[in-house]
Design an enzyme around this catalytic site. Structure first.
Site, short mmCIF file in Angstrom:
data_model
loop_
_atom_site.label_atom_id
_atom_site.label_comp_id
_atom_site.label_asym_id
_atom_site.label_seq_id
_atom_site.Cartn_x
_atom_site.Cartn_y
_atom_site.Cartn_z
N MET A 1 32.65 37.82 27.93
CA MET A 1 32.29 36.40 27.83
C MET A 1 33.51 35.61 27.38
SD MET A 1 28.33 36.25 26.69
CE MET A 1 28.56 36.39 24.92
N LEU B 1 38.97 36.21 24.30
CA LEU B 1 39.43 37.60 24.22
C LEU B 1 40.28 37.86 22.98
CD1 LEU B 1 40.38 38.05 27.99
CD2 LEU B 1 38.21 38.58 26.86
N HIS C 1 39.01 43.49 23.11
CA HIS C 1 38.81 43.41 24.56
C HIS C 1 40.00 44.06 25.28
CE1 HIS C 1 36.30 39.71 23.54
NE2 HIS C 1 35.48 40.39 24.30
O1 PAF Z 1 29.35 42.18 25.44
C1 PAF Z 1 29.48 41.10 26.05
O2 PAF Z 1 30.50 40.42 25.98
C2 PAF Z 1 28.32 40.60 26.91
O3 PAF Z 1 27.09 40.94 26.36
C3 PAF Z 1 28.41 41.07 28.38
C4 PAF Z 1 28.32 42.58 28.50
C5 PAF Z 1 29.71 40.59 29.00
C6 PAF Z 1 27.25 40.46 29.20
O4 PAF Z 1 27.28 39.08 29.19
#
Ligand code: PAF
Length: 263
Positions: A30, A33, A37
């Site tokens: 989402m 970052l 990530h």
């Molecule tokens: O973990 C996340 O960032 C979200 O829940 C995901 C897996 C991208 C789904 O929107």
């Protein structure tokens, strides 16, 4: 790094890669970052020939009172970070590609969604299962990497992929932590300096209880979090089938989750 918004364009790219025998890895996010990530992107790079990252703040996994509007967004900054770790394509899905009929697509999460997060965020895994299922349909990766910080989410996705026989390898990436052990999260950006100090106790407390996760110790851990300054503790629970102690709680307006493997 190529940036793609259109689902057909992305599918053409992936089809071309696969036709050349290349393995495609995918990391859905989402955005907002952080190093946690990026460690998932690096892991995907090791396991696949081409890596796609999506950034999409998924409305269906937020309840109306939650932070959908305030959720941190910085696509330009994110794109620079992704480029720096060698991601091949950034997918920025259009709302109409993810939810072509409005929010009517419906993928139910399975047994792994029972309890824990669902007790406090009943809408959450339904939204996650729906968006991840749709993203997998569009991207059609060979493998996908998800962070272990959202440990229950990882189990929900593994279960969904197995039950629907989607043929995608789901890989869990270890939790990235700051120097004090706080699990990295985009929502940590909401914490003040004082709140950060309190939040940093979460990992220590659940690490201790994971050595001996009996009922009494779990209760003690909840009390310790409250004494430390947590405004609300949603749960500190032991899940024997996952060999994990999992916890969630609030510091001010920020909800934190974490988990720790048992011995
Ligand atoms: O973990 C996340 O960032 C979200 O829940 C995901 C897996 C991208 C789904 O929107």
């Amino acid at each position: 790094m190529i940036t793609v918004k259109d689902a057909d364009e992305l599918q053409a790219l992936v089809t071309g890669w696969k036709a050349n025998g290349l393995k495609v890895g995918f990391v859905p996010t989402m955005g907002a970052l952080h190093d946690g990530h990026l460690s998932l992107m690096r892991m995907a790079k090791q396991k696949a020939d081409k890596v796609i990252v999506s950034i999409y703040v998924n409305p269906t996994q937020f309840a109306p009172h939650e932070d959908f509007d305030a959720y941190p967004r910085d696509v330009e900054g994110d794109a620079k970070l992704l480029d720096s770790v060698g991601v091949d394509a950034l997918y920025l899905p259009l709302e109409s590609d993810i939810y072509p009929d409005g929010a009517s697509i419906n993928v139910q999460a399975g047994k792994a969604a029972e309890g824990l997060e669902t007790e406090f965020r009943p809408h959450f895994f339904h939204g996650v299962a729906t968006v991840v299922h749709r993203l997998f349909e569009v991207v059609q990766p060979d493998l996908a990497v998800f962070g272990e910080k959202d440990f229950q989410q990882l189990q929900v996705i593994k279960e969904m992929v197995a039950e629907k026989d989607m043929g995608i390898e789901i890989i869990g990436g270890p939790i990235a932590r700051d120097e004090y052990g706080l699990a990295l999260s985009s929502r940590n950006a909401y914490l003040s300096e004082d709140e950060l100090e309190i939040a940093r106790m979460l990992n220590q407390i659940i690490h201790n209880v994971a050595q001996d996760p009996g009922e009494e110790k779990l209760k003690e851990a909840e009390q310790m979090l409250e004494t430390t300054g947590f405004d609300q503790v949603d749960y500190v629970r032991y899940k024997s089938e996952w060999n994990r102690v999992l916890a969630a709680g609030w510091v001010g307006k920020t909800r934190l989750i974490d988990n720790c493997a048992t011995q």
